[in-house]
Design a protein around this motif. Structure first.
Motif, PDB file in Angstrom:
ATOM      1  N   THR A 190     -44.542  62.011 128.182  1.00 54.67           N
ATOM      2  CA  THR A 190     -44.038  60.979 129.090  1.00 54.67           C
ATOM      3  C   THR A 190     -42.521  61.073 129.224  1.00 54.67           C
ATOM      4  O   THR A 190     -41.971  60.866 130.317  1.00 54.67           O
ATOM      5  CB  THR A 190     -44.446  59.575 128.595  1.00 54.67           C
ATOM      6  N   LEU A 239     -49.716  61.787 136.129  1.00 52.03           N
ATOM      7  CA  LEU A 239     -48.749  60.711 135.925  1.00 52.03           C
ATOM      8  C   LEU A 239     -47.987  60.434 137.221  1.00 52.03           C
ATOM      9  O   LEU A 239     -47.636  59.288 137.521  1.00 52.03           O
ATOM     10  CB  LEU A 239     -47.786  61.073 134.796  1.00 52.03           C
ATOM     11  N   LEU A 295     -43.987  53.623 133.478  1.00 50.85           N
ATOM     12  CA  LEU A 295     -43.986  54.599 132.389  1.00 50.85           C
ATOM     13  C   LEU A 295     -44.177  53.914 131.033  1.00 50.85           C
ATOM     14  O   LEU A 295     -44.844  54.463 130.145  1.00 50.85           O
ATOM     15  CB  LEU A 295     -42.685  55.403 132.397  1.00 50.85           C
ATOM     16  N   PHE A 330     -47.220  54.724 128.601  1.00 51.26           N
ATOM     17  CA  PHE A 330     -46.884  55.129 127.233  1.00 51.26           C
ATOM     18  C   PHE A 330     -47.722  54.364 126.209  1.00 51.26           C
ATOM     19  O   PHE A 330     -48.352  54.968 125.329  1.00 51.26           O
ATOM     20  CB  PHE A 330     -45.394  54.896 126.993  1.00 51.26           C
TER      21      PHE A 330
END
Length: 462
Positions: free
Chosen positions: A188, A355, A387, A391
């Motif tokens: 990430t 993503l 994000l 995560f």
């Protein structure tokens, strides 16, 4: 290209718009766009997308990015599922997968590429044409198709690293919370550095991935046992096996997450010219689909012939990619070290691509569900929130370690199949801007495959 309306309607060649796609046709299509269906935050985003002068990627970089997005599941999980049904189902799957991948992804990318309005992503186009309710439903479907894939790859990278550390490095088992946190943080964090860096890193990883993938496929040739694999008799009838494998076929080659941004990038490169944008997207998609099918299906066949259906079943039980199973079972130094590296590179590139789609889908849902809040947030703040959400949830999923193939069946067979195969056909019938694609053989083929994939996935749930 002529824009005359005289005479009969010419059939367009692949990647071209028909003759009646004139300025008048563009205006008729543009008139259907109801911008009032879009939020203020949407309109601001569209302005930003239109204002972008320079494209982020070239023809080659986008081909590689699409390949990297789609190759992960194909080489990690497809051999386990498709190979376990035996020889003839795999032959049929090999024959149909090329048209399935190319026609479906091209049709989906055209929603943006052939849109008369520049700067709208897929979800904004659908909302502007069909209304807020249908736009929201499509956005939810898109989110459910893309976001769980990020979780699947978070689980996969954690399992692959755990297997690599224990079996190849001879190290101790690392606490799963710690291992999952490290893996998800690295992936990430790398993505958070920006689109250009992400595309660059994906390109850097894909080139050695392609070489290593081909090397492993060739290396396994002496281990092939064609007679044994052909002699395997599945309890599932041939027609049923090919239908059952469709959801995994849809998932294993999917690069839907990067298509909207690809089309927007090509709009920048061709200054919003619809015909040139559509042709550029079609060429990129054809090259990416060809790479995916050739490299992935060669690898699938090589694994299936080397391990047999029993080996595929064993990999399924362990919930690990076939590459990790190969590394552990063959005890061959070359495979022991190369296989995990291939798996890790494939997971990273696919994680980045999905993503990208998750960020797009989640941001849109925030703009629809909480328009006032979205209007107050700048794109950077929204991106950080997305994000952070990914995560945390990716770490939780990696620690929980649910069955990956069960998740693939639902995600690929229902949500991805609807978006890739059914949505473009429905939009082609409804909207003037896409009417010339309706009822073409490729559109009908894509729609029928989508209905079959969605239908069998729903039946499997019950």
């Amino acid at each position: 290209m002529s824009t005359s309306h005289t005479g009969g309607t010419a059939t367009p060649r692949a990647g071209e718009l028909p003759e009646q796609y004139s300025d008048e046709h563009l205006e008729l299509g543009r008139a259907e766009f109801q911008t009032e269906n879009l939020s203020e935050a949407d309109m601001e985003q569209i302005k930003e997308q239109r204002a972008g002068d320079k494209p982020d990627g070239t023809f080659l970089s986008w081909v590689i990015a699409l390949f990297g997005t789609g190759v992960g599941a194909g080489i990690l999980f497809l051999p386990i599922n498709a190979g376990s049904f035996g020889f003839w189902p795999l032959v049929l799957a090999t024959l149909i997968i090329g048209p399935m991948v190319y026609f479906s992804h091209r049709a989906y990318a055209r929603i943006v590429a052939a849109s008369p309005e520049k700067g709208l992503d897929v979800l904004q186009v659908v909302t502007a044409l069909t209304g807020r309710k249908r736009g929201l439903a499509t956005a939810v479907m898109y989110w459910l198709a893309i976001y769980p894939v990020v979780l699947i790859y978070a689980i996969s990278i954690t399992n692959t690293m755990d297997s690599f550390i224990v079996n190849q490095l001879g190290g101790p088992e690392i606490n799963r919370w710690l291992l999952a946190t490290i893996c998800v943080t690295l992936l990430t964090g790398a993505y958070a550095m920006g689109m250009k860096i992400t595309l660059w890193l994906a390109n850097v990883l894909v080139y050695p991935l392609v070489v290593a993938l081909a090397a492993v496929s060739i290396y396994l040739i002496p281990k092939w046992d064609l007679a044994s694999f052909r002699g395997y008799e599945s309890d599932t009838p041939l027609w049923q096996a090919i239908i059952l494998v469709m959801p995994v076929l849809v998932f294993s080659f999917s690069h839907i997450a990067a298509l909207s941004q690809l089309a927007l990038d090509m709009q920048k490169r061709h200054n919003g010219n619809v015909a040139e944008t559509e042709r550029a997207v079609s060429r990129i998609e054809l090259a990416a689909a060809a790479m995916l099918v050739v490299f992935t299906m060669f690898f699938v066949w090589s694994c299936a012939l080397a391990l047999g259906a029993d080996g595929m079943d064993a990999a399924r039980e362990q919930n690990i990619p076939v590459l990790s199973y190969l590394a552990n079972e063959t005890q061959t130094p070359f495979l022991a070290w190369v296989s995990p590296v291939i798996a890790i590179c494939a997971i990273i590139t696919s994680y980045f691509g999905h993503l990208l789609g998750t960020e797009e889908g989640t941001s849109y849902l925030v703009r629809v569900a909480a328009p006032r809040t979205a209007a107050k947030l700048n794109p950077r703040a929204t991106r950080r929130l997305v994000l952070a959400f990914v995560f945390v949830t990716a770490i939780l999923a990696a620690v929980a370690n649910p069955s990956i193939l069960d998740m693939i069946s639902v995600v690929g067979g229902i949500f991805m199949a609807f978006l890739l195969f059914i949505l473009p056909a429905l939009l082609a019938v409804k909207a003037t801007a896409f009417r010339h694609y309706a009822f073409r053989p490729d559109t009908i083929f894509v729609f029928v495959v989508g209905v079959l994939a969605v239908g069998v996935s729903i039946i499997q749930l019950f």
